[in-house]
Structures are given as C-alpha cells and as structure tokens.
Design an enzyme around this catalytic site. Structure first.
Site, PDB file in Angstrom:
ATOM      1  N   LYS A  13      -5.565  -6.529  -5.976  1.00 19.56           N
ATOM      2  CA  LYS A  13      -4.791  -6.330  -6.985  1.00 19.56           C
ATOM      3  C   LYS A  13      -3.419  -7.057  -7.431  1.00 19.56           C
ATOM      4  O   LYS A  13      -3.452  -7.639  -8.216  1.00 19.56           O
ATOM      5  CB  LYS A  13      -4.215  -4.571  -6.994  1.00 19.56           C
ATOM      6  N   ARG A  89      -1.947   6.523  -9.934  1.00 23.14           N
ATOM      7  CA  ARG A  89      -2.999   6.576  -8.997  1.00 23.14           C
ATOM      8  C   ARG A  89      -3.597   8.235  -8.770  1.00 23.14           C
ATOM      9  O   ARG A  89      -3.790   8.154  -7.547  1.00 23.14           O
ATOM     10  CB  ARG A  89      -2.834   5.429  -7.785  1.00 23.14           C
ATOM     11  N   ARG A 128      -3.997 -10.052   6.296  1.00 23.18           N
ATOM     12  CA  ARG A 128      -2.935 -10.461   4.818  1.00 23.18           C
ATOM     13  C   ARG A 128      -1.389 -10.828   5.340  1.00 23.18           C
ATOM     14  O   ARG A 128      -1.036 -10.285   6.545  1.00 23.18           O
ATOM     15  CB  ARG A 128      -2.518  -9.113   3.976  1.00 23.18           C
ATOM     16  N   ARG A 161       2.766  -6.377   6.108  1.00 22.96           N
ATOM     17  CA  ARG A 161       3.269  -5.138   5.874  1.00 22.96           C
ATOM     18  C   ARG A 161       3.060  -4.224   7.014  1.00 22.96           C
ATOM     19  O   ARG A 161       2.104  -4.239   7.738  1.00 22.96           O
ATOM     20  CB  ARG A 161       2.545  -4.681   4.622  1.00 22.96           C
ATOM     21  N   ARG A 172      -5.134   5.543   3.843  1.00 21.94           N
ATOM     22  CA  ARG A 172      -5.089   4.947   2.332  1.00 21.94           C
ATOM     23  C   ARG A 172      -6.361   5.001   1.552  1.00 21.94           C
ATOM     24  O   ARG A 172      -6.361   5.340   0.439  1.00 21.94           O
ATOM     25  CB  ARG A 172      -4.317   3.479   2.264  1.00 21.94           C
TER      26      ARG A 172
END
Ligand code: AP5
Ligand code: MG
Length: 215
Positions: A13, A89, A128, A161, A172
């Site tokens: 996203k 969401r 990431r 993160r 998640r």
C-alpha cells in the site's frame, strides 16, 4: 479523485501510495504513518495508539475516526482529492467515514485492492527498511538502497518498524481477516473495487494500478 488503497500488512500500500501521490498529486492520508508520527512526537494520541500497534492490534475505531475527521478538516488543499491508505479498515470505520462524507466531496470514488497470499508477506515485512527522514520505503531484496542503511533519495538513515516481526505479522493478519476483509466486501457491493495481483514485481503492480485509476 478520492482513492482508497487496501491490502494486508506488507501488500504494498505504501509503495503504491507514493507513486499515486506523485502521479495524481492527491493528499496521502496513511493512518499508520500518522500514528507513527504521533508516537515519535510523544503525544497522548501516539502513546494510546502505540499500546495497540506494538502488539499488531487495531487501534479502537473511535480514536481512528476522530483522528481522520480532524485531519481532513485541517487539510487546506482538497482540490485534487485524497488517497486513504489503511483507513477504513473495519466496517464501523467504513460506515463512520460514509456518514462524514455524506453531502460533501469526501466520498470514495475508487478502491484499489492489493491481493497477495499471506505466506509471501513475512518476507515483505521483515525485509522492509524505511528512511527516517523522508519515509522512502525499501526492501533488502526487492528494492535495496544503493548503500546499506542509507536512503538513496535524501541520505537519511534507514530503520525497521517495531511491528515488522513475524509475531506481530501473525496478529496483523488475523486482524486483517476478521476486521478488514469485510470492508472490501462492503465497497465491492458499491461496484468501485479493482483487484490487483500484488505478488507481481513493483513496476507491474504499478502498471495495473495506473490502468485502474485512469479508467
Ligand atoms: P499500517 O502502517 O497501515 O500497516 P499495515 O496495514 O500493516 O501495512 P504496512 O504499512 O505494513 O504494509 P504496506 O501495504 O504499506 O506495504 P509497503 O508498501 O510498505 O498500520 C500499522 C498499525 O497501525 C496497524 O497494525 C494498527 O495497529 C494501526 N492502524 C493503522 N490504521 C488503522 C486503522 N484504520 N484502524 C485501526 N488501527 C490502525 O511494502 C512492504 C515491503 O514490501 C517494503 O519493503 C516494499 O519495498 C516491499 N514491496 C512492496 N511491493 C512489492 C512488490 N510488488 N514486490 C516486492 N516487494 C514489494
Ligand atoms: Mg504502509
């Protein structure tokens, strides 16, 4: 044009959002990014959000809805529209946003749904890296920076993160399946969703996204 981009954790996203913003000059509203910025500033909102985010849980609807509402009210230049990334969401958030948008120019015109098998997401989130300064998103394999831990764009330091662990990802994904998947059905019933295969390389995902938005 008002766009909503949806997809599981690590689906891409943020990566697509940066390209959409550059192309269409819309305001990027990422609730995750706003919370991380509030955490960085040590605000009460940030501290409340942190207790949920660190565990991979969703922040309560009322907190998120109020934050988005006040963010939109403060937005000075709405002329090109906005891009919602990570909000709504839950179904309650979608309904609250509809109530807010009623009779205004805030209604969502298009929804981009990034679809990818959950098994592929662990590699995405654990690899990431993000620039502390400008927010550019990297991946150690699929989009490495030229110099380790240094941003190509601004020279800033890269970080990981706190919720980019396999443990947090599991939670998640559960939150996504139970709370967010029904939101996609909700927008599907309005006929505004385009589903995109997000397991493709970044350029191909972008080609499909652009085609969907220019339709
Ligand atoms: P949020 O920040 O929204 O996190 P998320 O939904 O888990 O999604 P991510 O940001 O992890 O992934 P992404 O899809 O943006 O992927 P990216 O482009 O970075 O939310 C975090 C938390 O905040 C939530 O858990 C919750 O606690 C709270 N929160 C936020 N909004 C909320 C709300 N509305 N209600 C309640 N709570 C809320 O890409 C990932 C990696 O993959 C990168 O390294 C990238 O380089 C790489 N990559 C991307 N695309 C590709 C590709 N096509 N091929 C190969 N690699 C790729
Ligand atoms: Mg993101």
């Amino acid at each position: 044009m008002n766009i909503l981009i949806m997809g599981g954790p690590g689906a891409g996203k943020g990566t697509m959002s940066a390209k959409i913003v550059e192309k269409f000059n819309v305001n990027h509203i990422s609730t995750g990014d706003i919370f991380r910025s509030e955490i960085g500033k040590g605000t009460a909102l940030g501290m409340e959000a942190k207790s949920f985010m660190d565990k991979g849980l969703l922040v309560p609807d009322e907190v998120v809805n109020n934050m988005v509402k006040s963010y939109l009210e403060k937005l000075e230049d709405k002329k090109n529209g906005f891009l919602l990334d990570g909000y709504p969401r839950t179904l309650d958030q979608a309904k609250a946003f509809d109530a807010l948008a009623e009779g205004s120019e805030l209604a969502i015109d298009k929804v981009i749904a990034l679809e990818i098998d959950f098994e592929k997401l662990a590699d995405r989130v654990t690899g990431r890296r993000i620039c502390k300064e400008c927010g550019e998103i990297y991946h150690i394999k699929s989009k490495p920076s030229k110099t380790d831990n240094v941003c190509d764009v601004c020279g800033g330091e890269l970080f990981q993160r706190k919720d980019d662990t396999v443990e947090s990802l599991t939670v998640r994904l559960e939150e996504y399946s139970s709370q967010t998947a029904p939101v996609l059905d909700y927008y599907d019933s309005k006929g505004i969703v385009t589903r995109i295969d997000a397991s493709q390389p970044i350029d191909s995902v972008w080609n499909d996204t652009l085609t969907a938005l220019e339709k």
